[in-house]
Design a protein around this motif. Sequence first.
Motif, PDB file in Angstrom:
ATOM      1  N   PRO A   1     -21.263  32.223 151.693  1.00 17.60           N
ATOM      2  CA  PRO A   1     -20.250  33.216 151.308  1.00 17.60           C
ATOM      3  C   PRO A   1     -18.964  32.973 152.086  1.00 17.60           C
ATOM      4  N   LYS A   2     -17.845  33.342 151.505  1.00 13.82           N
ATOM      5  CA  LYS A   2     -16.549  33.078 152.143  1.00 13.82           C
ATOM      6  C   LYS A   2     -16.399  33.811 153.472  1.00 13.82           C
ATOM      7  N   ASP A   3     -17.117  34.931 153.627  1.00 15.40           N
ATOM      8  CA  ASP A   3     -16.983  35.704 154.861  1.00 15.40           C
ATOM      9  C   ASP A   3     -18.186  35.520 155.799  1.00 15.40           C
ATOM     10  N   ILE A   4     -18.876  34.393 155.691  1.00 16.77           N
ATOM     11  CA  ILE A   4     -20.068  34.170 156.512  1.00 16.77           C
ATOM     12  C   ILE A   4     -19.754  34.235 158.005  1.00 16.77           C
ATOM     13  N   ALA A   5     -18.531  33.871 158.394  1.00 17.14           N
ATOM     14  CA  ALA A   5     -18.151  33.912 159.813  1.00 17.14           C
ATOM     15  C   ALA A   5     -18.118  35.336 160.342  1.00 17.14           C
ATOM     16  N   GLU A   6     -18.032  36.321 159.442  1.00 19.00           N
ATOM     17  CA  GLU A   6     -17.987  37.725 159.843  1.00 19.00           C
ATOM     18  C   GLU A   6     -19.368  38.365 159.813  1.00 19.00           C
ATOM     19  N   ALA A   7     -20.391  37.579 159.512  1.00 20.70           N
ATOM     20  CA  ALA A   7     -21.776  38.070 159.497  1.00 20.70           C
ATOM     21  C   ALA A   7     -22.523  37.536 160.718  1.00 20.70           C
ATOM     22  N   THR A   8     -23.637  38.150 161.030  1.00 18.03           N
ATOM     23  CA  THR A   8     -24.502  37.678 162.112  1.00 18.03           C
ATOM     24  C   THR A   8     -25.692  36.957 161.506  1.00 18.03           C
ATOM     25  N   ILE A   9     -25.777  35.663 161.718  1.00 16.91           N
ATOM     26  CA  ILE A   9     -26.879  34.874 161.173  1.00 16.91           C
ATOM     27  C   ILE A   9     -28.061  34.960 162.129  1.00 16.91           C
ATOM     28  N   LEU A  10     -29.136  35.595 161.678  1.00 15.43           N
ATOM     29  CA  LEU A  10     -30.328  35.756 162.509  1.00 15.43           C
ATOM     30  C   LEU A  10     -31.248  34.547 162.430  1.00 15.43           C
ATOM     31  N   GLY A  11     -31.150  33.806 161.309  1.00 17.30           N
ATOM     32  CA  GLY A  11     -32.032  32.657 161.171  1.00 17.30           C
ATOM     33  C   GLY A  11     -31.687  31.791 159.985  1.00 17.30           C
ATOM     34  N   ILE A  12     -32.178  30.554 160.029  1.00 17.17           N
ATOM     35  CA  ILE A  12     -31.998  29.582 158.940  1.00 17.17           C
ATOM     36  C   ILE A  12     -33.354  28.969 158.619  1.00 17.17           C
ATOM     37  N   VAL A  13     -33.686  28.918 157.340  1.00 20.48           N
ATOM     38  CA  VAL A  13     -34.886  28.220 156.863  1.00 20.48           C
ATOM     39  C   VAL A  13     -34.411  27.202 155.842  1.00 20.48           C
ATOM     40  N   ASP A  14     -34.647  25.916 156.107  1.00 21.47           N
ATOM     41  CA  ASP A  14     -34.027  24.895 155.266  1.00 21.47           C
ATOM     42  C   ASP A  14     -34.829  23.597 155.301  1.00 21.47           C
ATOM     43  N   HIS A  15     -34.464  22.679 154.389  1.00 20.08           N
ATOM     44  CA  HIS A  15     -35.082  21.346 154.373  1.00 20.08           C
ATOM     45  C   HIS A  15     -34.029  20.265 154.105  1.00 20.08           C
ATOM     46  N   HIS A  16     -32.764  20.612 154.316  1.00 16.76           N
ATOM     47  CA  HIS A  16     -31.672  19.651 154.139  1.00 16.76           C
ATOM     48  C   HIS A  16     -31.174  19.151 155.489  1.00 16.76           C
ATOM     49  N   LYS A  17     -30.161  18.313 155.430  1.00 14.19           N
ATOM     50  CA  LYS A  17     -29.474  17.898 156.656  1.00 14.19           C
ATOM     51  C   LYS A  17     -28.873  19.123 157.330  1.00 14.19           C
ATOM     52  N   LEU A  18     -28.689  19.044 158.647  1.00 11.40           N
ATOM     53  CA  LEU A  18     -28.057  20.137 159.368  1.00 11.40           C
ATOM     54  C   LEU A  18     -26.583  20.183 158.998  1.00 11.40           C
ATOM     55  N   GLY A  19     -26.131  21.340 158.539  1.00 15.85           N
ATOM     56  CA  GLY A  19     -24.751  21.483 158.110  1.00 15.85           C
ATOM     57  C   GLY A  19     -23.825  21.906 159.236  1.00 15.85           C
ATOM     58  N   ASP A  20     -22.700  22.523 158.873  1.00 15.45           N
ATOM     59  CA  ASP A  20     -21.670  22.827 159.847  1.00 15.45           C
ATOM     60  C   ASP A  20     -21.513  24.315 160.154  1.00 15.45           C
ATOM     61  N   LEU A  21     -22.508  25.119 159.781  1.00 13.06           N
ATOM     62  CA  LEU A  21     -22.474  26.520 160.170  1.00 13.06           C
ATOM     63  C   LEU A  21     -22.735  26.643 161.669  1.00 13.06           C
ATOM     64  N   THR A  22     -22.030  27.542 162.326  1.00 11.27           N
ATOM     65  CA  THR A  22     -22.280  27.810 163.743  1.00 11.27           C
ATOM     66  C   THR A  22     -22.488  29.309 163.935  1.00 11.27           C
ATOM     67  N   THR A  23     -23.100  29.670 165.057  1.00 10.07           N
ATOM     68  CA  THR A  23     -23.371  31.075 165.333  1.00 10.07           C
ATOM     69  C   THR A  23     -22.890  31.446 166.731  1.00 10.07           C
ATOM     70  N   ASP A  24     -22.678  32.754 166.931  1.00  9.08           N
ATOM     71  CA  ASP A  24     -22.263  33.252 168.244  1.00  9.08           C
ATOM     72  C   ASP A  24     -23.461  33.641 169.107  1.00  9.08           C
ATOM     73  N   THR A  25     -24.617  33.804 168.472  1.00  8.21           N
ATOM     74  CA  THR A  25     -25.812  34.238 169.194  1.00  8.21           C
ATOM     75  C   THR A  25     -26.982  33.313 168.855  1.00  8.21           C
ATOM     76  N   PRO A  26     -28.023  33.291 169.692  1.00  9.49           N
ATOM     77  CA  PRO A  26     -29.206  32.478 169.387  1.00  9.49           C
ATOM     78  C   PRO A  26     -29.836  32.926 168.068  1.00  9.49           C
ATOM     79  N   LEU A  27     -30.512  32.006 167.400  1.00 12.46           N
ATOM     80  CA  LEU A  27     -31.088  32.335 166.108  1.00 12.46           C
ATOM     81  C   LEU A  27     -32.435  31.640 165.928  1.00 12.46           C
TER      82      LEU A  27
END
Length: 305
Positions: A80-106
């Motif tokens: 989403p365009k406003d993903i930087a304004e959300a808190t990402i608690l976790g990622i479940v994936d099977h692709h290459k690691l992308g360029d999303l970053t977080t401010d807190t551990p996940l």
Amino acid sequence: MSTYIFGHTNPDSDSIVGAISLAYLKNQLGEDCIAVRQGEISPETEFILKKFGGVKPELKTSFTGESVYIVDFSDIAQAPKDIAEATILGIVDHHKLGDLTTDTPLECWIRPIGCSNTVIKEMYDYYKVEIPKDIAGMMMCAILSDTVIFKSPTCTKIDTKAVKDLSVICGIEDYKALAMEMFIAKSQVEGASARNLNTRDYKPFDMNGTKVGVGQLEMVDISVLDSRIDELFADMKLMKEEDELHTIMMLLTDIMKEGSKILVLSDDASKVESAFGIKLENNQAWLEGVLSRKKQIIPFLQPQF
């Protein structure tokens, strides 16, 4: 306050089912989670939901101030365009690691296997949570879709075992026959617009600062699109202009012939030719044995930029 779970833009079956299956698991673990989607579902996903009585997740595209889990991607371009304004608690994936970053551990479950729902199956096993019959059936179909009924080079023994385990839970012995029904539903193109076909499974990428779009249509017989190639190209041209892309590609993947016809519009088509060792004719080429965008397309295309 609820936590939202969703997959990438232009969601495929893995993204939709992954949001549903992960939301159920998280709720069983005591978290208040809701599965949502970033876009419209495909005919294949509609088939899966109808087959197992699944409910289509609510459409939600803004997450400012929300807590979220993301499934089946970690690229900003697919968020989403406003993903930087959300808190990402976790990622479940099977692709290459992308360029999303977080401010807190996940929490991160990223595995080099065929499908995100296989990863989620491992999470159910890890937490010792029983998978309901309907969710097991949807997860099984998502894995069969992403692995192209085990033909994709991304498929692993972990994926095939997950399908077999899930087939027992949902009570479907001939899962390959069901998968063929699913791919036939996925192959329905009558009445679909060129934009619908180009975006059913389309992903934008930022390749070292260059914007590239790669879509894929997996079909039982791609020859049904022969009369619509010019129409697809015309819409690809519009998409390229609208999103200011350097390159846009469409993979028309024939699961029976086990290969893909690629349609290409690029500011420098030699990059695509170099990536795959081919010569484009009328902006098209056949890639023998190519079934996987994430393993056979992106890793070769990105270094060109």
